[in-house]
Design a protein around this motif. Sequence first.
Motif, mmCIF file in Angstrom:
data_model
loop_
_atom_site.group_PDB
_atom_site.id
_atom_site.type_symbol
_atom_site.label_atom_id
_atom_site.label_comp_id
_atom_site.label_asym_id
_atom_site.label_seq_id
_atom_site.Cartn_x
_atom_site.Cartn_y
_atom_site.Cartn_z
ATOM 1 N N VAL A 197 -8.941 3.730 10.415
ATOM 2 C CA VAL A 197 -10.304 3.410 9.988
ATOM 3 C C VAL A 197 -10.385 3.360 8.462
ATOM 4 O O VAL A 197 -10.928 2.420 7.881
ATOM 5 N N GLY A 198 -9.816 4.367 7.805
ATOM 6 C CA GLY A 198 -9.862 4.400 6.344
ATOM 7 C C GLY A 198 -9.102 3.260 5.705
ATOM 8 O O GLY A 198 -9.556 2.676 4.705
ATOM 9 N N LEU A 199 -7.949 2.909 6.255
ATOM 10 C CA LEU A 199 -7.171 1.805 5.685
ATOM 11 C C LEU A 199 -7.822 0.456 5.983
ATOM 12 O O LEU A 199 -7.721 -0.480 5.179
ATOM 13 N N SER A 200 -8.515 0.358 7.101
ATOM 14 C CA SER A 200 -9.281 -0.862 7.372
ATOM 15 C C SER A 200 -10.428 -0.995 6.377
ATOM 16 O O SER A 200 -10.740 -2.105 5.909
ATOM 17 N N ALA A 201 -11.045 0.123 6.042
ATOM 18 C CA ALA A 201 -12.092 0.105 5.016
ATOM 19 C C ALA A 201 -11.509 -0.311 3.666
ATOM 20 O O ALA A 201 -12.136 -1.067 2.913
ATOM 21 N N LEU A 202 -10.313 0.163 3.378
ATOM 22 C CA LEU A 202 -9.655 -0.230 2.130
ATOM 23 C C LEU A 202 -9.412 -1.740 2.094
ATOM 24 O O LEU A 202 -9.677 -2.401 1.079
ATOM 25 N N LEU A 203 -8.902 -2.297 3.190
ATOM 26 C CA LEU A 203 -8.677 -3.740 3.242
ATOM 27 C C LEU A 203 -9.980 -4.500 3.013
ATOM 28 O O LEU A 203 -10.006 -5.522 2.318
ATOM 29 N N ALA A 204 -11.073 -3.993 3.582
ATOM 30 C CA ALA A 204 -12.367 -4.645 3.398
ATOM 31 C C ALA A 204 -12.855 -4.509 1.961
ATOM 32 O O ALA A 204 -13.484 -5.432 1.421
ATOM 33 N N ALA A 205 -12.581 -3.378 1.327
ATOM 34 C CA ALA A 205 -12.973 -3.198 -0.068
ATOM 35 C C ALA A 205 -12.230 -4.177 -0.969
ATOM 36 O O ALA A 205 -12.800 -4.725 -1.929
ATOM 37 N N VAL A 206 -10.963 -4.406 -0.653
ATOM 38 C CA VAL A 206 -10.182 -5.385 -1.419
ATOM 39 C C VAL A 206 -10.766 -6.783 -1.222
ATOM 40 O O VAL A 206 -10.952 -7.538 -2.178
ATOM 41 N N VAL A 207 -11.065 -7.145 0.025
ATOM 42 C CA VAL A 207 -11.656 -8.448 0.320
ATOM 43 C C VAL A 207 -12.988 -8.602 -0.417
ATOM 44 O O VAL A 207 -13.322 -9.692 -0.904
ATOM 45 N N GLY A 330 -4.489 -14.394 5.865
ATOM 46 C CA GLY A 330 -3.626 -13.451 5.169
ATOM 47 C C GLY A 330 -4.360 -12.501 4.252
ATOM 48 O O GLY A 330 -3.731 -11.778 3.461
ATOM 49 N N ARG A 331 -5.680 -12.437 4.373
ATOM 50 C CA ARG A 331 -6.486 -11.598 3.478
ATOM 51 C C ARG A 331 -6.863 -10.264 4.112
ATOM 52 O O ARG A 331 -7.460 -9.422 3.443
ATOM 53 N N PHE A 332 -6.529 -10.065 5.379
ATOM 54 C CA PHE A 332 -6.875 -8.830 6.080
ATOM 55 C C PHE A 332 -5.694 -8.436 6.970
ATOM 56 O O PHE A 332 -5.744 -8.532 8.189
ATOM 57 N N PRO A 333 -4.591 -7.967 6.354
ATOM 58 C CA PRO A 333 -3.345 -7.725 7.100
ATOM 59 C C PRO A 333 -3.340 -6.393 7.857
ATOM 60 O O PRO A 333 -2.507 -5.518 7.614
#
Length: 366
Positions: A197-207, A330-333
């Motif tokens: 969950v936390g790493l998915s949030a990180l990916l979304a923050a990057v996006v 490729g923006r949400f790996p």
Amino acid sequence: MKISAAVMREKGGGFSIEAVELDEPRDDEVLVRMVSCGICHTDTLPRDQVVPAPFPAVYGHEGAGVVEKVGARVRKLAVGDHVVMSCNSCGGCDTCQTGMPMYCRDFFKANFGFARMDGAPTMHKGPEIIHGAFFGQSSFATYALGTERSVVKIPSDVPLELMGPLGCGIQTGAGAVINSLHPQAGDSIVIYGAGSVGLSALLAAVVSGCAVCISVDLNEERLKLARELGATHTINPSKEDPVKAVQAITGGLGAQWSLETSGNLKALRQAVDSIRIMGECGMIGAPAYGSEIPLDTWGLLLGRKVRGICEGDAVPDLFIPKLVELYRQGRFPFDKLVSFYDFEDINQAVEDSEKGRAIKPVLRFS
């Protein structure tokens, strides 16, 4: 019909693969042949009686598969569609009607009731009721029944075996950032917990274009992965005070946004203390019922906000396809979080998840 399912029969027990009988779909239901299913921390809550739940039961709520049958009133799905199974909702209450199904008035009944909304079971073994319909699916099985509201069609050209976690854990973390907090490009965010969950949030923050993305966790391997996924800073609370570290990183102001994803009460207080004046903290992690933490009321008077977030404030039919498209670009790996296991190895997969050896275990059905 006869199916194989992972059945839980006692508190804190292990899963046993058993032959059970699954009902035919009702008019508003679909039958899905499972291709894969993610394992989420929420699957252990009824096992450990953190939430009240009956035995024997079948869990699993991050299913992905192919539609085999549709009920007479189902309109959005057809046989052969590739789908992700997400959480259930009633569709008739005020929150569902206003586009917030994650806050359905009957959310607990629809997802933790272990029966259809009218109380009828979905599976049995001879005369014995096997409690199913967990999150409207119970997808730790070769086939699952879902409601039209809880099943989301996805494109057929993406790897279906990978898509299941979008139904809950990935959706929850990413949605908390994109749908709930709405950070602007250049903002700062600190995320407590570097699990799925936390790493998915990180990916979304990057996006979303956050310029400062801070990941906090005790596991150095997960912090390493966080850096690979776009974290600008990582903090290990066993080595330094995370609140002071966040203050230092942000020039003494604190982060504009924070998320707590682990359900750890100490981490929740730290997440609140990490935000600046007018900042906002989102709580995703689920501590035990009745848990409380003290808060600095003067800090809240300075415009700070603390809010709970369920399932990333997502409407699954709308949000999951967005995540699929970001993955295709490729923006949400999120595939970098996944470890695959055979269905028969479900107990090993759960153990690896609980001991931190796997971030997002996904079961594959042969």
